[in-house]
Design an enzyme around this catalytic site. Sequence first.
Site, PDB file in Angstrom:
ATOM      1  N   CYS A  11      -4.145   6.762   5.184  1.00 22.87           N
ATOM      2  CA  CYS A  11      -3.157   5.959   4.737  1.00 22.87           C
ATOM      3  C   CYS A  11      -1.962   6.223   5.513  1.00 22.87           C
ATOM      4  CB  CYS A  11      -2.877   5.762   3.411  1.00 22.87           C
ATOM      5  SG  CYS A  11      -2.284   7.291   2.612  1.00 22.87           S
ATOM      6  N   CYS A  33       0.801  -1.277   0.032  1.00 29.09           N
ATOM      7  CA  CYS A  33      -0.064  -0.063   0.032  1.00 29.09           C
ATOM      8  C   CYS A  33       0.831   1.393  -0.006  1.00 29.09           C
ATOM      9  CB  CYS A  33      -0.834   0.118   1.321  1.00 29.09           C
ATOM     10  SG  CYS A  33      -1.857  -1.625   1.429  1.00 29.09           S
TER      11      CYS A  33
END
Lengths: 387, 111
Positions: free
Chosen positions: B92, B23
């Site tokens: 994130c 990610c």
Amino acid sequence: MDRIYLDHASHMPVDQRVLKIAEPFLIKDFGNPSSLYSAGLEAKQSIEESRAKIARFINAENEKSIVFTSGATESNNLAIRGTAFRNLKDGKEVLASAIEHISVLNPMKELQKNGFTFNIVPVDSNGVVDLNKLDDLLTNNTIVTSIMYANNEIGTIQPIKEVSEIVHTKGRYLHVDATAAAGRIPIDIQKDSIDLLTLSSNDLYGPPGAGVLYVKPGVKVQTVMPGGGQERGLRSGTENVFAIAGMGEAARIAQKEMRKENARLEKIRDKLINEILKIDQAYLTGHPKQRLPNHASFRFSHIEGESILLNMDMYNIQIATGSACSHKTLEASHVLLAIGLKHEEAHGSMVITLGHSNKIEQVPVVVKAARETVERLRRLSPLAKKR
Amino acid sequence: MNPRNVGVIKNPDGHGTVGNPVCGDLMEIFINVKDDIITDIKFKTFGCGSAIATSSMVTELAKGKHVDEAMEITRKDVADELDGLPPQKMHCSNLAADALQAAIKDYKKKK
């Protein structure tokens, strides 16, 4: 430290000579090109001169084939949606390479939502379109196939002539996005049998706000912007005379100076690539030979691209990255994934695109900054092995 | 960009890892603790500018604090201390508080 700008694929300065030609249309020689009095006719005249210059630039058979738009995104939309909707009776299939610009892929995805079949042609690890797969995916119902001339993120140049031959055996129209390629490599519409071609003004050192879609005579396309019927009815809206006049001049200058300038940039590019690849676990992305003369792109293991960008900015060096973190969508670059990189590899990319302002003397400065940046970020990274 | 407390503690009293390189963000935090006070703290981060900034900030916020107090540091505290983060980065790249909490939990488990 003086700024070193290495992101010409993203934005370019306007050439002073271009500005000199275009500027009067903003202030002194203004007029709506649709008006019948002298000011309007003069504006119209300047658009037609620009059209002729651009036709020569790509060796178009006819000036009328040049349609002015607001830029590459609009040209891509007109090429794809315009042909898809105009030829509904003949098929509902569209095709694009996996590394096309988002302004090609998104209109095609939109068509897919509206009942079209959208297939993607894969590329190899160098970013070259798989010609066998292209052949397999083409059918008699394929209305438009989009293959870019060269890629903005990895610099790979496609074998457009071969692509064109394959597309025309079964499919109908070949659309080529030449935004990154124009001005860097010679483009000959007739030699390559291209049906639709996208150009951007700014990518030629012209003013932002103008683009072109070349439409070969006989190609059936309908407008995606209905209105007053400018540009043979294909693109309504009062023409951006300033940007259009500038774009023509930018194309004329590019055609004249391209060979010499690109030989100069190629030397800088090769030196940069040689030196940067000496950094531990640094890899070139894109084709080692078939690549744009101004394009050098890399990936570094164990570090992340946005951090590379920000760290290079502290040296006043402006570079780009395909890292997810730098995109609004937070998705890793579809181009880097398409050439087979893993997600964590795709995050560590650095893209350099050279232009007029770059000199060979800048190479050691850039390489030193890149080396220090990579070492610094690796010291921070839990993925780097040495602890 | 000048992150503080970068590095690794060998045989730490607590160690936390969060995120995933796929990610684009991976953070590790190491702590040494004496009498429930965080005496030393280091981090390693693979990630964007925001990820590095939040890692650095959380180590600064936690250093010298009682572990129970440090456990209360939230993602929002870290972002506020940095005068905010871009909205798309709030989720994130703002894992630092989570990594700290993981390290403290690890310390308590070992104790």
